[in-house]
Structures are given as C-alpha cells and as structure tokens.
Design a protein around this motif. Structure first.
Motif, mmCIF file in Angstrom:
data_model
loop_
_atom_site.group_PDB
_atom_site.id
_atom_site.type_symbol
_atom_site.label_atom_id
_atom_site.label_comp_id
_atom_site.label_asym_id
_atom_site.label_seq_id
_atom_site.Cartn_x
_atom_site.Cartn_y
_atom_site.Cartn_z
ATOM 1 N N ARG A 1 -7.977 14.231 -15.112
ATOM 2 C CA ARG A 1 -7.107 13.141 -14.639
ATOM 3 C C ARG A 1 -6.367 13.549 -13.364
ATOM 4 O O ARG A 1 -6.201 12.737 -12.425
ATOM 5 C CB ARG A 1 -6.113 12.757 -15.737
ATOM 6 C CG ARG A 1 -5.146 11.667 -15.296
ATOM 7 C CD ARG A 1 -4.322 11.170 -16.477
ATOM 8 N NE ARG A 1 -3.310 10.226 -16.050
ATOM 9 C CZ ARG A 1 -3.547 8.954 -15.709
ATOM 10 N NH1 ARG A 1 -4.793 8.491 -15.762
ATOM 11 N NH2 ARG A 1 -2.555 8.162 -15.324
ATOM 12 N N ARG B 1 1.959 1.753 -3.511
ATOM 13 C CA ARG B 1 0.881 2.346 -4.305
ATOM 14 C C ARG B 1 0.753 3.834 -4.032
ATOM 15 O O ARG B 1 0.518 4.634 -4.945
ATOM 16 C CB ARG B 1 -0.439 1.650 -3.982
ATOM 17 C CG ARG B 1 -0.530 0.217 -4.507
ATOM 18 C CD ARG B 1 -1.849 -0.414 -4.121
ATOM 19 N NE ARG B 1 -1.947 -1.798 -4.600
ATOM 20 C CZ ARG B 1 -2.962 -2.601 -4.345
ATOM 21 N NH1 ARG B 1 -3.971 -2.168 -3.576
ATOM 22 N NH2 ARG B 1 -2.981 -3.828 -4.828
ATOM 23 N N HIS C 1 -6.189 5.251 3.491
ATOM 24 C CA HIS C 1 -6.128 3.798 3.629
ATOM 25 C C HIS C 1 -4.813 3.369 4.291
ATOM 26 O O HIS C 1 -4.796 2.495 5.173
ATOM 27 C CB HIS C 1 -6.254 3.156 2.243
ATOM 28 C CG HIS C 1 -6.253 1.665 2.276
ATOM 29 N ND1 HIS C 1 -7.275 0.927 2.856
ATOM 30 C CD2 HIS C 1 -5.344 0.754 1.809
ATOM 31 C CE1 HIS C 1 -7.000 -0.350 2.743
ATOM 32 N NE2 HIS C 1 -5.833 -0.489 2.107
ATOM 33 N N GLU D 1 -8.715 13.193 -10.557
ATOM 34 C CA GLU D 1 -8.917 11.782 -10.194
ATOM 35 C C GLU D 1 -7.719 11.231 -9.431
ATOM 36 O O GLU D 1 -7.873 10.489 -8.445
ATOM 37 C CB GLU D 1 -9.152 10.965 -11.471
ATOM 38 C CG GLU D 1 -10.477 11.290 -12.158
ATOM 39 C CD GLU D 1 -10.633 10.545 -13.473
ATOM 40 O OE1 GLU D 1 -9.634 9.877 -13.881
ATOM 41 O OE2 GLU D 1 -11.719 10.607 -14.101
ATOM 42 N N ILE D 2 -6.526 11.600 -9.898
ATOM 43 C CA ILE D 2 -5.323 11.115 -9.200
ATOM 44 C C ILE D 2 -5.243 11.704 -7.787
ATOM 45 O O ILE D 2 -4.850 11.010 -6.832
ATOM 46 C CB ILE D 2 -4.063 11.455 -10.018
ATOM 47 C CG1 ILE D 2 -4.062 10.658 -11.330
ATOM 48 C CG2 ILE D 2 -2.804 11.143 -9.223
ATOM 49 C CD1 ILE D 2 -2.918 11.019 -12.263
ATOM 50 N N ALA E 1 -7.789 12.551 -5.905
ATOM 51 C CA ALA E 1 -8.764 11.831 -5.078
ATOM 52 C C ALA E 1 -8.248 10.440 -4.717
ATOM 53 O O ALA E 1 -8.389 9.984 -3.564
ATOM 54 C CB ALA E 1 -10.098 11.730 -5.821
ATOM 55 N N ALA E 2 -7.650 9.769 -5.719
ATOM 56 C CA ALA E 2 -7.103 8.432 -5.436
ATOM 57 C C ALA E 2 -5.957 8.511 -4.432
ATOM 58 O O ALA E 2 -5.815 7.652 -3.541
ATOM 59 C CB ALA E 2 -6.633 7.783 -6.740
ATOM 60 N N LEU E 3 -5.138 9.581 -4.571
ATOM 61 C CA LEU E 3 -4.026 9.744 -3.632
ATOM 62 C C LEU E 3 -4.530 10.002 -2.218
ATOM 63 O O LEU E 3 -4.005 9.441 -1.241
ATOM 64 C CB LEU E 3 -3.129 10.892 -4.104
ATOM 65 C CG LEU E 3 -1.889 11.177 -3.257
ATOM 66 C CD1 LEU E 3 -0.963 9.968 -3.262
ATOM 67 C CD2 LEU E 3 -1.147 12.420 -3.773
ATOM 68 N N LEU F 1 1.053 6.674 -6.888
ATOM 69 C CA LEU F 1 0.028 7.701 -7.136
ATOM 70 C C LEU F 1 0.596 9.095 -6.983
ATOM 71 O O LEU F 1 0.220 10.028 -7.722
ATOM 72 C CB LEU F 1 -1.154 7.493 -6.181
ATOM 73 C CG LEU F 1 -2.056 6.298 -6.468
ATOM 74 C CD1 LEU F 1 -3.084 6.127 -5.356
ATOM 75 C CD2 LEU F 1 -2.760 6.467 -7.812
ATOM 76 N N ALA G 1 -7.427 9.089 -0.988
ATOM 77 C CA ALA G 1 -8.019 7.842 -0.494
ATOM 78 C C ALA G 1 -6.930 6.844 -0.102
ATOM 79 O O ALA G 1 -7.043 6.133 0.923
ATOM 80 C CB ALA G 1 -8.932 7.238 -1.564
ATOM 81 N N GLN G 2 -5.856 6.802 -0.909
ATOM 82 C CA GLN G 2 -4.766 5.882 -0.583
ATOM 83 C C GLN G 2 -4.044 6.296 0.700
ATOM 84 O O GLN G 2 -3.656 5.450 1.520
ATOM 85 C CB GLN G 2 -3.772 5.816 -1.755
ATOM 86 C CG GLN G 2 -2.676 4.782 -1.578
ATOM 87 C CD GLN G 2 -3.201 3.367 -1.584
ATOM 88 O OE1 GLN G 2 -4.312 3.117 -2.058
ATOM 89 N NE2 GLN G 2 -2.424 2.437 -1.057
ATOM 90 N N GLU H 1 0.825 -1.206 0.000
ATOM 91 C CA GLU H 1 0.000 0.000 0.000
ATOM 92 C C GLU H 1 0.858 1.254 0.000
ATOM 93 O O GLU H 1 0.522 2.258 -0.642
ATOM 94 C CB GLU H 1 -0.919 -0.004 1.236
ATOM 95 C CG GLU H 1 -1.907 -1.160 1.288
ATOM 96 C CD GLU H 1 -2.894 -1.111 0.135
ATOM 97 O OE1 GLU H 1 -3.141 -0.010 -0.394
ATOM 98 O OE2 GLU H 1 -3.409 -2.176 -0.245
#
Length: 481
Positions: free
Chosen positions: A321, A216, A335, A324-325, A327-329, A220, A331-332, A213
């Motif tokens: 993009r 990841r 997490h 989105e990245i 938001a993903a970052l 990101l 969230a990661q 994780e």
C-alpha cells in the motif's frame, strides 16, 4: 560758458532765436494741417484662459499666463491671420486692389501676400497687463474701412485660434482611427490564442481544478505518512515474531481465541494429571484426556502460526500500500506541476489579452476625445467690444504737435544761436572780456549802483566834448554797456 553768458548770447541773438522758433512752429502747423487724417478703430477681445476646456477639462496654469498672452499677440500679428482677413474682404478680386498691386509691384509676387503685409503695417495689438483683454487697433484714412479691418482681424484671429485647436485634434483622430484597427486585430488574435489554449487543455477562466488537485496531493501525502507508519509498525512486529517466541508475541497474547484455548489447555492438563494419578496410560480416560491436551496444543500452535502469518501478511500489505500511495503521490505531483505549467502559460496568454484589451480601450477613449475636439466649435475667445467707425481722427494731433514744435523750436533756436555765437564770437559781458584779454577784472560798471551811474554820466560828457578814436570809443562802450 556759464549760464549768464548763455543768457546774454540769447538776448543778443534773439532775432535768430525768434526766427527759428517761428519757422519751426509754423512749419509744424502747416504740415499737421496738410497731412491726411488717420482714423484708428479698436476692437476688444477677452480671452478666458483660466477656464477649463469644455472637452479635455485642461486648465492653463497661472504661471504660463504671460507667455500665453504673448503667444496670442503673435498669432494676431501673424501672416496667416492677415491672409484670412484678405480672403474675408475678397481683396484679390477687387479691380482697384489689383491696379494698386500692379502699380506698386509691377505684377511680381502674390496679391494676397502683398495686401496681407500691407494690412499688418497699420495693425497694432495691445495686451492688457493685469487682465485677459487684448485690443486690436487698425489705422486707416477711412474710419469705416479701419473699423471693418479691426473687426476682420478679430474674427480671423478667433477662427485661427479655433483652427489651431481643431487641426491637431483632427490629425490625432485620423491617426487613432488607423491605429485602432491594428489594436483591434491584436485583441482578437490574443483572445483567439487564449481560447484555443483553454479548449486544448480543458481550462476555463474560472476553473478551480488546481485547488482540487492540490487538495488531492495533500491528501495522498497524508495517506503516505500514515501508510509508512503502519508499514513500520507491522514490519517491526513481524521482525519481533521472527526473533522471539511466537507465543509471547503481543498479537498472540492479544488473541482471545488463543487465550481461551490456553485456558482450556490448562484445564485439560489438570484433568490429565488427576487421571494419571489413578489410571494407567492405557486406560481409555487417560488416553482421552491426553488426546484432548494434544488437540488443544495443536489448535494453539495453529492459531499462533496463523496469527504470526497474519502479521507478516499485514506487513507485506502495508509495504504494498505504501508503494501504491508513493506511486499515486508522484503521479499526482507530476499532474499538479503540469497543471500549474498550463495555468501559468494560460495566465501569460490572459495577461497578453488583457493588455491588448486595455491598450485598445485607452486608444478608443482617446479617439473619442480627439474626435470630439476636432468637431468642437467652441473657443475661449470672445469679442468684448467690436470696432466702430471713429468720429475723430487719431492723427495728426495738432495740439500735441504744436506743443512739441514749441519745445523743438526753442531748442533749435537756442542751438542755432549758440552755434552762431561760436562761429562769430563777441564780447557781451565782463566775463567775456576777462577771458579774452586774460587779465583780472578790477570793476564791473554794470553791477555798480550809484558810482557806476555817476561814472557813466561823466564818460558821456567827456565823449560829447572830446570824441575819441575809433579804437577807444568801443572800449568805453564795452565798459558802459
């Protein structure tokens, strides 16, 4: 009173001196012969205090050796060891022993304690100064009884020493046995908590998901940097297209289709110029050339607009993009933080389980050691020489007593003679006369060699012819002595 006066007193009162001397020596001899004979039996013990304990491996430091030997002497002379001797000889059940106890104490007290104290009175313990040997001596009227008592004290001391070593180990083993049950429950509870937490969150002890994780998250983060750079680049180009001429934009200039159309347009324009010089506006060739130029210009404008629109679309896609990245970052990150928190909590539970297991293992190890000590029958004491019934009695020592009585008789006779002289003082020398009349002495007839002998002979002749009075004669006798 000087030494010569003392000698003269002893010579004068030699009867008293001899009488006191003979009485003292005779009395000592009679008492020594009348006194019952006492026999002393001795048992020797060796204590291996420098060797390691067979169970614990503990070695006694050399600095504690004197105190250790003194402690062993106190243990031998203790009431507890004496009670073991009484029980070993079964004195309490002997009718003769009971009668002696009843006669001595009239039935008051405990017969075991009374005989224990009685045995300790005749016990003598001597530790060696430079070795680890202890001698246990017992005095008694019967040599066999004295030897049995000495050996009984030696064996009782060995048993007591072993008991003092085993009893604490037994108590410790019982305590560890009780505590181990609770420690085992603590280990089981800690393991259950850890297993339940791992099962709830899907975490294994050797789980490497945190590294995955985190990888990841780093990936990101790198993608976000690249997307931000691409968005900035596409947005900058779109802004340039809006502020400037689209035909001069780098994307347009780099478009091969537009450049090919522009090349065709230049050729069509040249052809139109040539046709316009020879033909009129209504001529079909002129109109065809003009229509071709117009068509090429429309195609160039359409392609330029399409290229400009694609740049704007790229900028919008890049922004989307990037979002989105991001938001993903985020969230990661959340997490990973949650996973780290879970791992930290699991680490706490794991440490608690390991600590409980370690305490349990140490207690189990100590329990095994103390259990072995409590069942050990080995001791560092051994009987070097058992006591045997002595052949000769140890007391009374007639020769020593006679020698001491001779010295005592001489001292007593001298003291009594001097005391008698003090009570009945007499003149026995010239010094006594000088002290008595407090006058200087002119001559000592006793110490004059030839003159004194002549004077004495003349005095004797005078006294034979003309006796003097009672008061005069003793004075001449004193001088003639």
């Amino acid at each position: 009173m000087n030494f010569s006066q003392i000698l003269s007193i002893l010579a004068a009162r030699k009867g008293i001196l001899s009488w006191v001397f003979l009485v003292t020596v005779t009395t000592t001899i009679i008492i020594s012969l009348v006194l019952p004979k006492t026999y002393t039996a001795t048992a020797s013990l060796v204590i291996d205090s420098k060797g390691a304990d067979p169970v614990t491996g503990f070695m006694l430091p050399a600095t504690l050796m004197p105190g250790y030997m003194a402690t062993q002497v106190d243990i031998i002379q203790s009431h507890n060891v004496a009670l073991k001797v009484v029980d070993k000889l079964d004195v309490a059940s002997s009718p003769l022993a009971k009668s002696q106890f009843e006669k001595a104490t009239k039935g008051e007290g405990d017969i075991r304690d009374w005989y224990a104290d009685l045995f300790l009175q005749n016990l003598d313990v001597h530790p060696s100064r430079e070795s680890s040997v202890i001698e246990i001596s017992y005095k008694g009227a019967d040599p066999k009884f004295a030897a049995s008592l000495a050996n009984a004290f030696a064996q009782a001391y060995i048993n007591t020493n072993l008991q003092l070593k085993i009893e604490p180990a037994k108590q410790a083993a019982i305590w560890f046995d009780q505590e181990i049950k609770g420690l085992r429950q603590n280990v089981e509870i800690a393991q259950q908590k850890l297993s339940a937490y791992q099962k709830e969150h899907g975490i294994a002890s050797s789980d490497d998901r945190l590294d995955i994780e985190t990888g990841r998250l780093n990936e990101l983060s790198n993608q976000l940097v690249m997307a931000q750079a691409q968005t900035y680049d596409s947005t900058s180009r779109h802004s340039q297209l809006k502020r400037g001429v689209e035909s001069e934009a780098p994307e347009v200039l780099a478009n091969s289709l537009i450049q090919g159309l522009k090349s065709q347009l230049a050729q069509a324009q040249n052809k139109l110029m040539d046709v316009s010089q020879h033909l009129g506006n209504n001529h079909p060739q002129y109109q065809a050339a003009q229509a071709e130029v117009t068509n090429l210009r429309n195609l160039i404008n359409a392609e330029t607009a399409k290229t400009s629109s694609s740049v704007g679309q790229t900028a919008r896609v890049s922004k989307q993009r990037e979002g989105e990245i991001k938001a993903a970052l985020a969230a990661q990150k959340e997490h990973v933080l949650k996973f780290k928190s879970e791992r930290d909590e699991m680490a706490v539970l794991l440490r608690e389980a390991e600590s409980a297991q370690r305490i349990y293992d140490n207690a189990l190890l100590r329990f095994g050691q103390t259990n072995m000590e409590s069942k050990s029958g080995q001791t560092n004491i051994a009987i070097l020489n058992p006591a045997v019934p002595p052949i000769k009695h140890s007391s009374p020592r007639i020769t020593l007593n006679i020698f001491l009585s001779i010295i005592l008789g001489m001292l007593l006779g001298t003291g009594i003679a001097i005391a008698s002289e003090v009570l009945d003082r007499r003149v026995r020398s010239a010094e006594d006369l000088a002290q008595l009349i407090d006058l200087p002495m002119l001559a000592d007839l006793n110490n004059t060699a030839k003159n004194a002998a002549g004077v004495l002979s003349k005095l004797r002749q005078i006294f034979k012819k003309k006796p003097s009075s009672e008061h005069t004669i003793p004075k001449y006798q004193l001088f003639a002595k």
